[in-house]
Design a protein around this motif. Structure first.
Motif, PDB file in Angstrom:
ATOM      1  N   LEU A 166       9.249  14.486  -0.692  1.00 54.15           N
ATOM      2  CA  LEU A 166       7.954  14.788  -0.088  1.00 54.15           C
ATOM      3  C   LEU A 166       7.115  13.527   0.070  1.00 54.15           C
ATOM      4  O   LEU A 166       6.500  13.299   1.118  1.00 54.15           O
ATOM      5  N   ASN A 167       7.114  12.688  -0.957  1.00 56.25           N
ATOM      6  CA  ASN A 167       6.272  11.494  -0.913  1.00 56.25           C
ATOM      7  C   ASN A 167       6.813  10.404  -0.013  1.00 56.25           C
ATOM      8  O   ASN A 167       6.066   9.481   0.352  1.00 56.25           O
ATOM      9  N   ALA A 168       8.076  10.489   0.369  1.00 57.14           N
ATOM     10  CA  ALA A 168       8.609   9.553   1.347  1.00 57.14           C
ATOM     11  C   ALA A 168       7.882   9.707   2.685  1.00 57.14           C
ATOM     12  O   ALA A 168       7.715   8.751   3.439  1.00 57.14           O
ATOM     13  N   VAL A 169       7.445  10.931   2.963  1.00 60.69           N
ATOM     14  CA  VAL A 169       6.686  11.209   4.182  1.00 60.69           C
ATOM     15  C   VAL A 169       5.196  10.945   3.962  1.00 60.69           C
ATOM     16  O   VAL A 169       4.533  10.282   4.761  1.00 60.69           O
ATOM     17  N   LEU A 170       4.677  11.455   2.846  1.00 59.10           N
ATOM     18  CA  LEU A 170       3.249  11.344   2.571  1.00 59.10           C
ATOM     19  C   LEU A 170       2.799   9.888   2.419  1.00 59.10           C
ATOM     20  O   LEU A 170       1.678   9.541   2.807  1.00 59.10           O
ATOM     21  N   ALA A 171       3.652   9.044   1.855  1.00 57.50           N
ATOM     22  CA  ALA A 171       3.259   7.648   1.629  1.00 57.50           C
ATOM     23  C   ALA A 171       3.009   6.917   2.942  1.00 57.50           C
ATOM     24  O   ALA A 171       2.045   6.162   3.074  1.00 57.50           O
TER      25      ALA A 171
ATOM     26  N   ALA B 293       2.214   8.349   5.814  1.00 57.08           N
ATOM     27  CA  ALA B 293       0.998   8.943   6.370  1.00 57.08           C
ATOM     28  C   ALA B 293      -0.223   8.361   5.666  1.00 57.08           C
ATOM     29  O   ALA B 293      -1.249   8.075   6.291  1.00 57.08           O
ATOM     30  N   GLY B 294      -0.117   8.177   4.354  1.00 55.09           N
ATOM     31  CA  GLY B 294      -1.212   7.585   3.588  1.00 55.09           C
ATOM     32  C   GLY B 294      -1.479   6.146   3.988  1.00 55.09           C
ATOM     33  O   GLY B 294      -2.621   5.686   3.960  1.00 55.09           O
ATOM     34  N   GLY B 295      -0.420   5.417   4.382  1.00 56.79           N
ATOM     35  CA  GLY B 295      -0.610   4.042   4.843  1.00 56.79           C
ATOM     36  C   GLY B 295      -1.475   3.980   6.086  1.00 56.79           C
ATOM     37  O   GLY B 295      -2.300   3.077   6.241  1.00 56.79           O
ATOM     38  N   VAL B 296      -1.308   4.946   6.987  1.00 58.13           N
ATOM     39  CA  VAL B 296      -2.155   5.038   8.182  1.00 58.13           C
ATOM     40  C   VAL B 296      -3.586   5.389   7.782  1.00 58.13           C
ATOM     41  O   VAL B 296      -4.553   4.828   8.297  1.00 58.13           O
ATOM     42  N   TRP B 297      -3.719   6.315   6.839  1.00 59.12           N
ATOM     43  CA  TRP B 297      -5.041   6.729   6.358  1.00 59.12           C
ATOM     44  C   TRP B 297      -5.810   5.558   5.751  1.00 59.12           C
ATOM     45  O   TRP B 297      -7.030   5.441   5.923  1.00 59.12           O
TER      46      TRP B 297
ATOM     47  N   ASN C 226       0.834  -1.209   0.000  1.00 62.66           N
ATOM     48  CA  ASN C 226       0.000   0.000   0.000  1.00 62.66           C
ATOM     49  C   ASN C 226       0.868   1.258   0.000  1.00 62.66           C
ATOM     50  O   ASN C 226       0.617   2.209  -0.747  1.00 62.66           O
ATOM     51  N   ILE C 227       1.875   1.257   0.856  1.00 63.56           N
ATOM     52  CA  ILE C 227       2.751   2.428   0.985  1.00 63.56           C
ATOM     53  C   ILE C 227       3.544   2.646  -0.299  1.00 63.56           C
ATOM     54  O   ILE C 227       3.722   3.785  -0.753  1.00 63.56           O
ATOM     55  N   VAL C 228       4.008   1.555  -0.893  1.00 63.69           N
ATOM     56  CA  VAL C 228       4.790   1.656  -2.134  1.00 63.69           C
ATOM     57  C   VAL C 228       3.928   2.209  -3.268  1.00 63.69           C
ATOM     58  O   VAL C 228       4.369   3.069  -4.039  1.00 63.69           O
TER      59      VAL C 228
ATOM     60  N   TYR D 166       3.415   5.825  -2.710  1.00 64.77           N
ATOM     61  CA  TYR D 166       4.637   6.583  -2.978  1.00 64.77           C
ATOM     62  C   TYR D 166       4.778   6.895  -4.464  1.00 64.77           C
ATOM     63  O   TYR D 166       4.984   8.056  -4.847  1.00 64.77           O
ATOM     64  N   PHE D 167       4.660   5.874  -5.298  1.00 65.13           N
ATOM     65  CA  PHE D 167       4.875   6.097  -6.725  1.00 65.13           C
ATOM     66  C   PHE D 167       3.715   6.859  -7.372  1.00 65.13           C
ATOM     67  O   PHE D 167       3.928   7.638  -8.307  1.00 65.13           O
ATOM     68  N   ALA D 168       2.502   6.661  -6.862  1.00 64.28           N
ATOM     69  CA  ALA D 168       1.376   7.443  -7.375  1.00 64.28           C
ATOM     70  C   ALA D 168       1.585   8.919  -7.051  1.00 64.28           C
ATOM     71  O   ALA D 168       1.404   9.800  -7.907  1.00 64.28           O
TER      72      ALA D 168
END
Length: 240
Positions: free
Chosen positions: A174-179, A181-185, A142-144, A147-149
């Motif tokens: 930026l997406n190293a952090v957002l990904a 956070a998105g995994g938690v979401w 999911n995180i990966v 990240y690429f999206a």
């Protein structure tokens, strides 16, 4: 409980213990460790040692290049490794999820099927477990995928105002952090349309790239590790 597959077996992590099943040819060794920082280091060593020689050589070369470059001083804006911008290390790190060796992918599939199966997870039920879903909602895939999206989207948005090189660099970091956070979401309500869209992509990626259909050997290893952790964590066997 969380799972981690690798080239020669499967691990499961509980609150107090870590169970491991390592396969050597037709032999399987199952044991448990205390869940401590020292043992997490041992697990990292086990994972690295299990990789095929080509993967180990590539990882060693990458770490060597980074160390040599770091010794000359670090400047994130200009640091290049083997002619590539430094941020490509992040792309390689996340992209490695799509480059698992064959056995690793099968153990990964076995780990997912054990989680997916709703019945009693025993060696006697391996044939039933084999029919379970190979996808897992909480997989690191999911995180990966996020990240690429995100990397593609943000690079596209910043390309014109900042230029391709700067846009890609900013997006990669930026997406190293957002990904994450998105995994938690993504753990929220799966009926949310945005979550369902991301999970659909992740499930396809898990099924066709990150995992492979496991054999009885892979499933048995996953079940044995799962059972051992259950017994150590709870004092008796029963599904989480």
């Amino acid at each position: 409980m969380k799972g981690l597959s690798f080239q020669k077996g499967v691990m499961f992590f509980g609150k107090h213990y870590i169970s491991i099943c390592i396969c050597h040819s037709d032999l399987q060794r199952v044991y448990v460790l205390d869940n401590t920082k020292i043992n997490l280091g041992k697990i990292t060593w086990i994972l690295l040692r299990s990789l095929p020689a080509g993967y180990q050589a590539g990882l060693f070369l990458l770490m060597l290049m980074l160390a040599v470059r770091a010794a000359g001083g670090i400047s994130l804006g200009a640091w290049e490794t083997a002619g590539l911008p430094f941020y490509t290390v992040l792309l390689i790190f996340f992209g490695s999820h799509f480059m698992f060796p064959g056995e690793w992918r099968k153990f990964h599939g076995a780990e997912h099927k054990v989680f997916s199966y709703k019945g009693l997870k025993t060696v006697q039920n391996v044939n039933k477990i084999k029919k379970a879903y190979i996808t897992n909602r909480y997989c690191s895939t999911n995180i990966v995928v996020l990240y690429f999206a995100g990397f593609i989207i943000f690079t596209g948005l910043l390309w014109i105002p900042a230029g391709l090189s700067s846009a890609a660099a900013v997006s990669a970091w930026l997406n190293a952090v957002l990904a994450f956070a998105g995994g938690v979401w993504l753990r929220g309500n799966s009926r949310n349309p945005a979550r369902r869209w991301v999970l659909r992509i992740s499930y396809w990626t898990q099924k066709h790239i990150a995992c492979a259909e496991p054999s009885e050997k892979h499933l048995t290893a996953a079940v044995q590790a799962y059972q051992l952790l259950q017994k150590k964590e709870r004092g008796y066997y029963g599904n989480y």
